[in-house]
Design a protein around this motif. Structure first.
Motif, PDB file in Angstrom:
ATOM      1  N   SER A   1       0.857  -1.183   0.000  1.00 17.32           N
ATOM      2  CA  SER A   1       0.000   0.000   0.000  1.00 17.32           C
ATOM      3  C   SER A   1       0.894   1.233   0.000  1.00 17.32           C
ATOM      4  O   SER A   1       2.121   1.126   0.086  1.00 17.32           O
ATOM      5  N   SER A   2       0.291   2.408  -0.087  1.00 15.90           N
ATOM      6  CA  SER A   2       1.086   3.627  -0.230  1.00 15.90           C
ATOM      7  C   SER A   2       1.648   4.115   1.101  1.00 15.90           C
ATOM      8  O   SER A   2       2.558   4.957   1.117  1.00 15.90           O
ATOM      9  N   PHE A   3       1.109   3.627   2.260  1.00 16.20           N
ATOM     10  CA  PHE A   3       1.600   3.988   3.604  1.00 16.20           C
ATOM     11  C   PHE A   3       1.436   5.468   3.929  1.00 16.20           C
ATOM     12  O   PHE A   3       1.943   5.924   4.962  1.00 16.20           O
ATOM     13  N   CYS A   4       0.786   6.233   3.072  1.00  9.23           N
ATOM     14  CA  CYS A   4       0.686   7.675   3.286  1.00  9.23           C
ATOM     15  C   CYS A   4      -0.625   8.171   2.693  1.00  9.23           C
ATOM     16  O   CYS A   4      -1.052   7.704   1.637  1.00  9.23           O
ATOM     17  N   ALA A   5      -1.284   9.098   3.386  1.00  7.74           N
ATOM     18  CA  ALA A   5      -2.518   9.713   2.882  1.00  7.74           C
ATOM     19  C   ALA A   5      -2.462  11.208   3.204  1.00  7.74           C
ATOM     20  O   ALA A   5      -2.004  11.601   4.286  1.00  7.74           O
ATOM     21  N   VAL A   6      -2.907  12.025   2.256  1.00  4.47           N
ATOM     22  CA  VAL A   6      -2.764  13.475   2.386  1.00  4.47           C
ATOM     23  C   VAL A   6      -4.083  14.150   2.052  1.00  4.47           C
ATOM     24  O   VAL A   6      -4.844  13.680   1.192  1.00  4.47           O
ATOM     25  N   ASN A   7      -4.374  15.272   2.730  1.00 13.87           N
ATOM     26  CA  ASN A   7      -5.467  16.160   2.334  1.00 13.87           C
ATOM     27  C   ASN A   7      -5.009  17.595   2.562  1.00 13.87           C
ATOM     28  O   ASN A   7      -3.876  17.828   3.006  1.00 13.87           O
ATOM     29  N   PRO A   8      -5.826  18.600   2.265  1.00 14.33           N
ATOM     30  CA  PRO A   8      -5.349  19.992   2.386  1.00 14.33           C
ATOM     31  C   PRO A   8      -4.981  20.427   3.802  1.00 14.33           C
ATOM     32  O   PRO A   8      -4.404  21.509   3.973  1.00 14.33           O
ATOM     33  N   ARG A   9      -5.281  19.632   4.823  1.00 13.61           N
ATOM     34  CA  ARG A   9      -4.939  19.996   6.200  1.00 13.61           C
ATOM     35  C   ARG A   9      -3.793  19.170   6.775  1.00 13.61           C
ATOM     36  O   ARG A   9      -2.909  19.700   7.440  1.00 13.61           O
ATOM     37  N   PHE A  10      -3.823  17.853   6.521  1.00 11.51           N
ATOM     38  CA  PHE A  10      -2.920  16.944   7.237  1.00 11.51           C
ATOM     39  C   PHE A  10      -2.221  15.979   6.276  1.00 11.51           C
ATOM     40  O   PHE A  10      -2.717  15.686   5.183  1.00 11.51           O
ATOM     41  N   VAL A  11      -1.078  15.460   6.757  1.00  6.15           N
ATOM     42  CA  VAL A  11      -0.441  14.307   6.118  1.00  6.15           C
ATOM     43  C   VAL A  11      -0.388  13.191   7.168  1.00  6.15           C
ATOM     44  O   VAL A  11       0.017  13.422   8.311  1.00  6.15           O
ATOM     45  N   ALA A  12      -0.853  12.001   6.786  1.00  5.83           N
ATOM     46  CA  ALA A  12      -0.868  10.846   7.679  1.00  5.83           C
ATOM     47  C   ALA A  12       0.104   9.802   7.146  1.00  5.83           C
ATOM     48  O   ALA A  12       0.106   9.509   5.942  1.00  5.83           O
ATOM     49  N   ILE A  13       0.931   9.232   8.046  1.00  9.22           N
ATOM     50  CA  ILE A  13       1.978   8.291   7.647  1.00  9.22           C
ATOM     51  C   ILE A  13       1.954   7.095   8.596  1.00  9.22           C
ATOM     52  O   ILE A  13       1.997   7.262   9.817  1.00  9.22           O
ATOM     53  N   ILE A  14       1.885   5.892   8.021  1.00  8.76           N
ATOM     54  CA  ILE A  14       1.937   4.670   8.837  1.00  8.76           C
ATOM     55  C   ILE A  14       3.372   4.471   9.324  1.00  8.76           C
ATOM     56  O   ILE A  14       4.314   4.511   8.525  1.00  8.76           O
ATOM     57  N   ILE A  15       3.534   4.245  10.622  1.00  9.50           N
ATOM     58  CA  ILE A  15       4.876   4.162  11.202  1.00  9.50           C
ATOM     59  C   ILE A  15       5.061   2.840  11.955  1.00  9.50           C
ATOM     60  O   ILE A  15       4.106   2.112  12.217  1.00  9.50           O
ATOM     61  N   GLU A  16       6.316   2.568  12.275  1.00 15.70           N
ATOM     62  CA  GLU A  16       6.649   1.415  13.105  1.00 15.70           C
ATOM     63  C   GLU A  16       6.172   1.672  14.528  1.00 15.70           C
ATOM     64  O   GLU A  16       6.369   2.765  15.077  1.00 15.70           O
ATOM     65  N   ALA A  17       5.539   0.684  15.133  1.00 15.30           N
ATOM     66  CA  ALA A  17       5.063   0.849  16.503  1.00 15.30           C
ATOM     67  C   ALA A  17       5.160  -0.484  17.219  1.00 15.30           C
ATOM     68  O   ALA A  17       4.852  -1.536  16.656  1.00 15.30           O
ATOM     69  N   SER A  18       5.581  -0.440  18.480  1.00 18.97           N
ATOM     70  CA  SER A  18       5.661  -1.668  19.268  1.00 18.97           C
ATOM     71  C   SER A  18       4.338  -1.908  19.977  1.00 18.97           C
ATOM     72  O   SER A  18       3.685  -0.973  20.434  1.00 18.97           O
ATOM     73  N   GLY A  19       3.926  -3.167  20.021  1.00 17.60           N
ATOM     74  CA  GLY A  19       2.704  -3.508  20.736  1.00 17.60           C
ATOM     75  C   GLY A  19       1.427  -3.150  20.019  1.00 17.60           C
ATOM     76  O   GLY A  19       0.388  -2.971  20.654  1.00 17.60           O
ATOM     77  N   GLY A  20       1.462  -3.037  18.694  1.00 16.52           N
ATOM     78  CA  GLY A  20       0.246  -2.721  17.944  1.00 16.52           C
ATOM     79  C   GLY A  20       0.568  -1.937  16.695  1.00 16.52           C
ATOM     80  O   GLY A  20       1.692  -1.953  16.204  1.00 16.52           O
ATOM     81  N   GLY A  21      -0.434  -1.240  16.170  1.00 19.53           N
ATOM     82  CA  GLY A  21      -0.245  -0.458  14.958  1.00 19.53           C
ATOM     83  C   GLY A  21      -0.515   1.006  15.234  1.00 19.53           C
ATOM     84  O   GLY A  21      -1.337   1.352  16.080  1.00 19.53           O
ATOM     85  N   ALA A  22       0.183   1.888  14.504  1.00 15.69           N
ATOM     86  CA  ALA A  22       0.007   3.322  14.726  1.00 15.69           C
ATOM     87  C   ALA A  22       0.298   4.076  13.439  1.00 15.69           C
ATOM     88  O   ALA A  22       0.975   3.566  12.536  1.00 15.69           O
ATOM     89  N   PHE A  23      -0.219   5.296  13.364  1.00 15.68           N
ATOM     90  CA  PHE A  23       0.161   6.193  12.286  1.00 15.68           C
ATOM     91  C   PHE A  23       0.202   7.622  12.812  1.00 15.68           C
ATOM     92  O   PHE A  23      -0.490   7.986  13.765  1.00 15.68           O
ATOM     93  N   LEU A  24       1.077   8.403  12.181  1.00 18.77           N
ATOM     94  CA  LEU A  24       1.226   9.815  12.512  1.00 18.77           C
ATOM     95  C   LEU A  24       0.215  10.642  11.733  1.00 18.77           C
ATOM     96  O   LEU A  24      -0.077  10.333  10.575  1.00 18.77           O
ATOM     97  N   VAL A  25      -0.286  11.710  12.349  1.00 23.06           N
ATOM     98  CA  VAL A  25      -1.097  12.697  11.635  1.00 23.06           C
ATOM     99  C   VAL A  25      -0.473  14.061  11.924  1.00 23.06           C
ATOM    100  O   VAL A  25      -0.508  14.541  13.061  1.00 23.06           O
ATOM    101  N   LEU A  26       0.122  14.659  10.889  1.00 22.18           N
ATOM    102  CA  LEU A  26       0.833  15.925  11.049  1.00 22.18           C
ATOM    103  C   LEU A  26       0.132  17.028  10.271  1.00 22.18           C
ATOM    104  O   LEU A  26      -0.241  16.822   9.104  1.00 22.18           O
ATOM    105  N   PRO A  27      -0.063  18.217  10.867  1.00 26.18           N
ATOM    106  CA  PRO A  27      -0.508  19.361  10.069  1.00 26.18           C
ATOM    107  C   PRO A  27       0.516  19.635   8.974  1.00 26.18           C
ATOM    108  O   PRO A  27       1.728  19.455   9.185  1.00 26.18           O
ATOM    109  N   LEU A  28       0.070  20.062   7.809  1.00 27.38           N
ATOM    110  CA  LEU A  28       0.984  20.238   6.673  1.00 27.38           C
ATOM    111  C   LEU A  28       2.122  21.202   7.001  1.00 27.38           C
ATOM    112  O   LEU A  28       3.233  21.060   6.486  1.00 27.38           O
ATOM    113  N   HIS A  29       1.852  22.195   7.867  1.00 33.04           N
ATOM    114  CA  HIS A  29       2.882  23.202   8.155  1.00 33.04           C
ATOM    115  C   HIS A  29       3.916  22.708   9.160  1.00 33.04           C
ATOM    116  O   HIS A  29       4.942  23.374   9.367  1.00 33.04           O
ATOM    117  N   LYS A  30       3.690  21.557   9.788  1.00 31.79           N
ATOM    118  CA  LYS A  30       4.632  21.073  10.818  1.00 31.79           C
ATOM    119  C   LYS A  30       5.769  20.300  10.163  1.00 31.79           C
ATOM    120  O   LYS A  30       5.860  19.070  10.240  1.00 31.79           O
TER     121      LYS A  30
END
Length: 546
Positions: free
Chosen positions: A108-137
């Motif tokens: 899969s692409s591991f990344c999803a974007v819209n005009p506000r945020f970028v979301a990225i699937i990341i490595e996580a221990s003990g389960g699954g996680a993804f980051l959600v960052l404002p575009l300006h960060k």
């Protein structure tokens, strides 16, 4: 039969493919004409029987030049406003650094974007996680930055809702789909409680895709070879397509108005399905003969575009008409890399961008009604291979800079935006580059779509730029707590959604109020902790200064 009597076609050798140029053909032709090393002709210095007449040599030369590829297509001048599109990576300070991109083995692409945020699937221990960052960060992302971490298994796919920039869906190895509401200004604390958990798959869920025009309609596909379409507003599975695929589903794509879906699966078939009638509209066996994964997406005109592999493991792209799936409209071979080609399509400009996993390049093509229908435009190349790719919707682009696409390329520990631009001298709005595009307003409610209605996307103009509006909160009203878990093996009939009762609404409001109070309390605690930290640092500075 002697070589001298063979037809010119028998001496051409393997066909030239995109990415190799004509040298491979010339070499293959020379090898076909050369006599065996132990032959009498070879020992005697070559005989006339091994030589082609000048007329045949000229014919072979013409045939080689007919093959399409980047080298030859560059020599053909075709009128197109996108001929000079070029890509450019942003500067380092505009990248998102120190991100542990997921290493899970899933295409899969591991990344999803819209005009506000970028979301990225990341490595996580003990389960699954993804980051959600404002575009300006941009810049370095601290390791303690809050994540969305409610899944008990690795996250495999994420997708932003096209009608609400704060709602995102995720599919995971824990066999569930979760829908999340992101705060307007981003996360301040890790998010562990989704708005709704959708349970119905018996194996891991690798695909999630929102309906393009109907509000709160979400599709999920899992390794149980089933496709489930959910009404997120009630948390119910209303359509279950569990008997149409005999093998793993590689990808699912909605058409322009969301009336059909197309799928590519491990059995090498491309299927076009009417999900509400629960029937296959069109099907093609062995769309690509190779064993590697395929991809299939709908184009705006209703045709289907596929990427895959040939029997010789050469990467291919093809264009298909639903009315006749026996033969493709166009079929082109590219190269022999083994990375899966992820297609990203812009319906406004009819440009397709192909990003290969593990490649360091993005190829882009224009789809037209003229032969050869798929026209090579250019290639953006960089040094680092890509682990995944995010694609910004059209309303999130900078129209003042003639930006027609923006990608978010995932490296091993970084996310790098790449901007595709059409060079123009004028500073005025370019109407031909920015026709009205799909806006964030839903054309249908979920109930209307499940009842059989269709509608095209509601279009907006980008002339004055896109200004994100206020998004309404996603509310889930379940019919009955006992009906909240759908049966995975049962085909669900179309169910009409009940009206909200006063009691249910009041309970929902109380729950929402409690949630807001909790969030206010957590923010106050955070502020108090920061004040204490600031005062301590000031005391330390005072001591040092003294």
């Amino acid at each position: 039969m002697g070589v001298a009597n063979r037809s010119p076609a028998a001496l051409v050798g393997p066909r030239a493919v995109w990415g190799r140029g004509l040298h491979a053909v010339a070499g293959a032709g020379a090898a076909a004409r050369a006599p065996p090393p132990h032959s009498a002709q070879c020992q005697a210095g070559g005989g006339s029987g091994w030589r082609l007449r000048p007329a045949l040599q000229q014919g072979l030369r013409r045939r080689r030049l007919r093959h399409l590829g980047p080298d030859t297509m560059r020599r053909v001048v075709r009128q197109s406003k996108f001929r000079h599109v070029f890509g450019q990576a942003v500067k380092n300070d505009q990248c998102y650094d120190d991100i542990r991109v997921s290493r899970v083995t899933w295409d899969s692409s591991f990344c999803a974007v819209n005009p506000r945020f970028v979301a990225i699937i990341i490595e996580a221990s003990g389960g699954g996680a993804f980051l959600v960052l404002p575009l300006h960060k941009t810049g370095r992302i601290d390791k303690s930055y809050p994540t969305v971490c409610g899944h008990t298994g690795p996250v495999l796919d994420i997708d932003w809702c096209p009608h609400n920039d704060q709602v995102i869906a995720s599919g995971s190895e824990d066999c569930t789909v979760m829908v999340w509401q992101i705060p307007e200004n981003g996360l301040t604390l890790s998010l562990t409680e989704p708005v709704v958990i959708l349970e119905g798959h018996s194996k891991r869920v690798g695909i999630v895709a929102w309906h393009p025009t109907a509000r709160n309609v979400l599709l999920s596909a899992g390794c149980d070879n089933a496709i489930i379409i959910w009404n997120v507003g009630t948390g119910e599975a209303l359509i279950n397509l569990d008997d149409m695929h005999s093998d793993m589903i590689y990808n699912v794509s909605w058409n322009r108005n969301g009336s059909l879906i197309c799928t590519a699966s491990k059995d090498k078939k491309v299927r076009v399905i009417d999900p509400r009638k629960q029937e296959i509209v069109a099907e093609k066996e062995k769309a690509h003969e190779g064993a590697r994964p395929m991809r299939a997406i709908f184009l705006a005109d209703g045709n289907v575009f596929t990427t895959g592999f040939s029997r010789m493991s050469e990467r291919q792209l093809a264009l298909w008409n639903l009315k006749n799936m026996q033969e493709p409209i166009a079929l082109h071979e590219m190269d022999t890399s083994n990375g899966v080609l992820l297609p990203f399509y812009d319906p406004d400009t009819s440009i397709i961008y192909l990003c290969g996993k593990g490649d360091s390049s993005i190829r882009y093509f224009e789809i037209t009604d003229e032969s050869p229908y798929v026209h090579y435009l250019n290639t953006f190349s960089s040094k680092e291979p890509q682990r995944g790719m995010g694609y910004m919707p059209k309303r999130g682009l900078d129209v003042n800079k003639c930006e027609i696409a923006r990608f978010f390329k995932l490296h091993e520990r970084k996310c790098e935006p790449i901007i595709m631009t059409v060079p123009r001298k004028s500073d005025l709005f370019q109407d031909d580059l920015y026709p009205d595009t799909a806006g964030p307003e839903a054309a249908l409610e979920a109930e209307e779509w499940f009842e059989g209605k269709n509608a095209d996307p509601i279009l907006i103009s980008l002339k004055h730029g896109y200004i994100p509006g206020k998004n309404r909160d996603l509310k889930v009203v379940k019919k009955n707590i006992l009906d909240s878990k759908p049966t995975a093996n049962k085909k669900c009939d179309l169910i009409s959604v009940p009206k909200k009762t006063t009691d249910t609404a009041s309970v929902q409001n109380e729950a929402k109020l409690d949630e807001i109070l909790k969030e206010i309390k957590s923010i106050k605690d955070t502020i108090c902790n920061q004040d204490e930290r600031i005062s301590k640092l000031e005391q330390q500075m005072a001591k040092i200064a003294a």
